[in-house]
Design an enzyme around this catalytic site. Structure first.
Site, PDB file in Angstrom:
ATOM      1  N   GLU A  99       8.223  -8.724  34.156  1.00 56.73           N
ATOM      2  CA  GLU A  99       9.543  -8.215  33.811  1.00 56.73           C
ATOM      3  C   GLU A  99      10.096  -8.918  32.582  1.00 56.73           C
ATOM      4  O   GLU A  99       9.804 -10.075  32.332  1.00 56.73           O
ATOM      5  CB  GLU A  99      10.504  -8.424  34.980  1.00 56.73           C
ATOM      6  N   CYS A 112      14.933 -11.563  26.971  1.00 54.25           N
ATOM      7  CA  CYS A 112      14.358 -12.583  27.840  1.00 54.25           C
ATOM      8  C   CYS A 112      12.917 -12.198  28.185  1.00 54.25           C
ATOM      9  O   CYS A 112      12.663 -11.094  28.672  1.00 54.25           O
ATOM     10  CB  CYS A 112      15.213 -12.665  29.104  1.00 54.25           C
ATOM     11  N   CYS A 119       4.413 -17.731  39.029  1.00 48.96           N
ATOM     12  CA  CYS A 119       4.675 -19.127  38.673  1.00 48.96           C
ATOM     13  C   CYS A 119       4.175 -20.050  39.775  1.00 48.96           C
ATOM     14  O   CYS A 119       4.492 -19.871  40.944  1.00 48.96           O
ATOM     15  CB  CYS A 119       6.148 -19.372  38.422  1.00 48.96           C
ATOM     16  N   CYS A 123       9.507 -23.631  42.636  1.00 46.81           N
ATOM     17  CA  CYS A 123      10.886 -24.031  42.944  1.00 46.81           C
ATOM     18  C   CYS A 123      11.363 -23.160  44.120  1.00 46.81           C
ATOM     19  O   CYS A 123      11.131 -21.942  44.122  1.00 46.81           O
ATOM     20  CB  CYS A 123      11.780 -23.823  41.730  1.00 46.81           C
ATOM     21  N   CYS A 126      13.687 -19.886  43.696  1.00 49.16           N
ATOM     22  CA  CYS A 126      13.300 -18.918  42.660  1.00 49.16           C
ATOM     23  C   CYS A 126      12.366 -17.851  43.228  1.00 49.16           C
ATOM     24  O   CYS A 126      11.353 -18.177  43.858  1.00 49.16           O
ATOM     25  CB  CYS A 126      12.620 -19.662  41.519  1.00 49.16           C
ATOM     26  N   CYS A 340      18.051 -13.090  34.016  1.00 51.79           N
ATOM     27  CA  CYS A 340      16.845 -13.664  33.477  1.00 51.79           C
ATOM     28  C   CYS A 340      16.467 -14.906  34.272  1.00 51.79           C
ATOM     29  O   CYS A 340      17.300 -15.717  34.584  1.00 51.79           O
ATOM     30  CB  CYS A 340      17.202 -14.025  32.047  1.00 51.79           C
TER      31      CYS A 340
HETATM   32  N1  SAH Z   1      10.151 -21.697  34.421  1.00 47.06           N
HETATM   33  C1  SAH Z   1      11.191 -21.921  33.499  1.00 47.06           C
HETATM   34  C2  SAH Z   1      11.792 -20.630  32.957  1.00 47.06           C
HETATM   35  C3  SAH Z   1      12.004 -19.509  33.946  1.00 47.06           C
HETATM   36  S1  SAH Z   1      13.231 -19.815  35.171  1.00 47.06           S
HETATM   37  C4  SAH Z   1      12.281 -22.809  34.128  1.00 47.06           C
HETATM   38  O1  SAH Z   1      12.224 -23.059  35.317  1.00 47.06           O
HETATM   39  O2  SAH Z   1      13.149 -23.250  33.378  1.00 47.06           O
HETATM   40  C5  SAH Z   1      14.736 -19.649  34.208  1.00 47.06           C
HETATM   41  C6  SAH Z   1      15.983 -20.180  34.873  1.00 47.06           C
HETATM   42  O3  SAH Z   1      16.349 -19.397  36.021  1.00 47.06           O
HETATM   43  C7  SAH Z   1      15.814 -21.616  35.368  1.00 47.06           C
HETATM   44  O4  SAH Z   1      16.858 -22.418  34.871  1.00 47.06           O
HETATM   45  C8  SAH Z   1      15.922 -21.475  36.873  1.00 47.06           C
HETATM   46  O5  SAH Z   1      16.473 -22.658  37.416  1.00 47.06           O
HETATM   47  C9  SAH Z   1      16.830 -20.262  37.033  1.00 47.06           C
HETATM   48  N2  SAH Z   1      16.720 -19.619  38.339  1.00 47.06           N
HETATM   49  C10 SAH Z   1      15.601 -19.320  39.023  1.00 47.06           C
HETATM   50  N3  SAH Z   1      15.901 -18.749  40.215  1.00 47.06           N
HETATM   51  C11 SAH Z   1      17.251 -18.665  40.278  1.00 47.06           C
HETATM   52  C12 SAH Z   1      18.178 -18.149  41.266  1.00 47.06           C
HETATM   53  N4  SAH Z   1      17.752 -17.605  42.413  1.00 47.06           N
HETATM   54  N5  SAH Z   1      19.495 -18.217  40.994  1.00 47.06           N
HETATM   55  C13 SAH Z   1      19.938 -18.743  39.818  1.00 47.06           C
HETATM   56  N6  SAH Z   1      19.113 -19.236  38.859  1.00 47.06           N
HETATM   57  C14 SAH Z   1      17.783 -19.206  39.084  1.00 47.06           C
HETATM   58 FE1  SF4 Z   2       8.677 -21.257  37.995  1.00 41.15          FE
HETATM   59 FE2  SF4 Z   2      10.928 -20.203  38.929  1.00 41.15          FE
HETATM   60 FE3  SF4 Z   2      10.600 -22.846  38.966  1.00 41.15          FE
HETATM   61 FE4  SF4 Z   2      10.983 -21.578  36.617  1.00 41.15          FE
HETATM   62  S1  SF4 Z   2      12.468 -21.735  38.302  1.00 41.15           S
HETATM   63  S2  SF4 Z   2       9.440 -23.154  37.095  1.00 41.15           S
HETATM   64  S3  SF4 Z   2       9.907 -19.636  37.052  1.00 41.15           S
HETATM   65  S4  SF4 Z   2       9.358 -21.359  40.115  1.00 41.15           S
END
Ligand code: SAH
Ligand code: SF4
Length: 358
Positions: A99, A112, A119, A123, A126, A340
């Site tokens: 996406e 974005c 991934c 986390c 996420c 994003c």
């Molecule tokens: N992997 C990279 C970039 C993709 S995630 C990273 O982790 O920075 C991009 C942003 O989206 C990150 O700051 C992450 O903390 C945030 N993010 C992911 N899941 C989320 C959620 N459920 N609610 C709010 N922000 C989220």
């Molecule tokens: Fe991967 Fe999501 Fe963590 Fe970014 S926030 S590093 S996309 S698992």
């Protein structure tokens, strides 16, 4: 069934500028033709040789026999959300789905991009992490997301920002990311590009050594090591204190701050005392905080909740009083789950449910 690899035949968008010239040299002469082709690709972002109307037909046919310019195939574009943002779902040559998001923001537009088809960082807040690892995207797959959206919305490149905040961890796909940046730079300046990372220390150090650095955004998400470990298991591999030390050494670029991303989870990291701790953690860094209220999803732990607006305001005010610049990502695309960085929810969840039901 054999898997069609995206690199077969050679996609010219997978080559950086120098490698592109080298690949074209045996087929294309004189030199000004190489320049024309490069311009059709890197400035106009065409996805077929036939579009190169000032290149002789014969040469276009020869190129098409040897190379491709294919982009990911768009399968769905969502209706615009209340803020105008749209999510673009595409399939890759091997069937992976990714996406990207188009986000109009006043005069400017942000695009974005995803850097991986999943991934592995995992986390716990996420959705991309929930679905697990996916392969690295090739430069053509990252550039294809970009040009497809730029063409669709006819945005002049001087009004564009590019953010690597979609699916995946861009610094775990470092070489392809660098090739992608080198191709974008003639049209999008490094200061208009932001790479967001969960804190992959070797990748940050490699970026620091690079003379045309994009902006850096770091997903910190917690004010201390213990809580960061709870929601970002990568913290055990790349400890928070080491990460902060690396960021403090990161070369300061004029008028460019590091962005500290901080997902706000109700009752977990949103207290005023957490804001004070965060301000202390990033003291000495030329940085601003981007507070991102958690976006809930059925696949994520049920204890995770978006804080009430009053709690968000209190957190932000406390940071400001501690001398930290803050922006809050309030509602970008929330109603289409297109924000994003929180991608690949609905489609795959539906696919899995359908398979289970079959
Ligand atoms: N992997 C990279 C970039 C993709 S995630 C990273 O982790 O920075 C991009 C942003 O989206 C990150 O700051 C992450 O903390 C945030 N993010 C992911 N899941 C989320 C959620 N459920 N609610 C709010 N922000 C989220
Ligand atoms: Fe991967 Fe999501 Fe963590 Fe970014 S926030 S590093 S996309 S698992």
């Amino acid at each position: 069934m054999p898997v069609t690899m995206p690199s077969d035949p050679l996609n010219l968008y997978d080559l950086g500028p120098a490698a592109l010239d080298a690949a074209l040299a045996p087929v294309v002469s004189p030199l000004f033709r190489v320049k024309q082709i490069r311009e059709w690709m890197h400035v106009r972002g065409v996805d077929s040789f036939d579009a190169m109307t000032n290149v002789p037909k014969e040469l276009r046919a020869q190129l098409a026999q040897r190379f491709t310019l294919a982009f990911p195939q768009v399968v769905e574009v969502t209706e615009p959300a209340n803020d105008g943002s749209r999510k673009v779902l595409s399939t890759l040559g091997d069937g992976s789905r990714i996406e990207s998001v188009y986000m109009p923001m006043g005069e400017r537009t942000s695009i974005c991009l995803s850097s991986q088809a999943g991934c592995a960082v995992g986390c716990t807040f996420c959705v991309t992490g929930f679905f697990g690892a996916g392969r690295n995207l090739t430069p053509s797959e990252m550039l294809g997301q970009f040009f497809t959206i730029q063409h669709e919305h006819q945005v002049p490149s001087e009004l564009l920002n590019v953010v690597f905040m979609g699916m995946g961890e861009p610094l775990l796909n470092f070489d392809h990311l660098m090739t992608t940046l080198d191709t974008l730079y003639p049209t999008i300046a490094p200061k208009r590009i932001t790479v967001s990372t969960s804190g992959i220390i070797p990748g940050i150090e490699a970026l620091a050594a690079y003379d045309r650095r994009p902006n850096l955004a770091i997903s910190i998400n917690a004010p201390d090591r213990k809580r960061r470990e709870e929601i970002m298991p990568i913290t055990t591999k790349y400890p928070l204190d080491e990460l902060m030390a690396v960021l403090k050494r990161y070369p300061a670029d004029k008028h460019r701050e590091i962005t500290i991303e901080y997902v706000l989870l109700a009752g977990f990291n949103d207290a005023p005392s957490d804001a004070v701790a965060l301000a202390r953690l990033i003291r000495g860094l030329d940085a601003k905080v981007n507070a991102i209220p958690f976006n809930a999803d059925p696949n994520l732990p049920s204890w995770m909740k978006r804080p009430a607006d009053a709690a968000i305001d209190r957190f932000v005010d406390t940071l400001v009083h501690s001398g930290v610049g803050v922006t809050v990502r309030r509602s970008k695309g929330r109603d289409i789950a297109a924000a994003c960085g929180q991608l690949r929810g609905k489609e795959i969840a539906t696919g899995r449910a359908a398979r289970r039901g079959a």
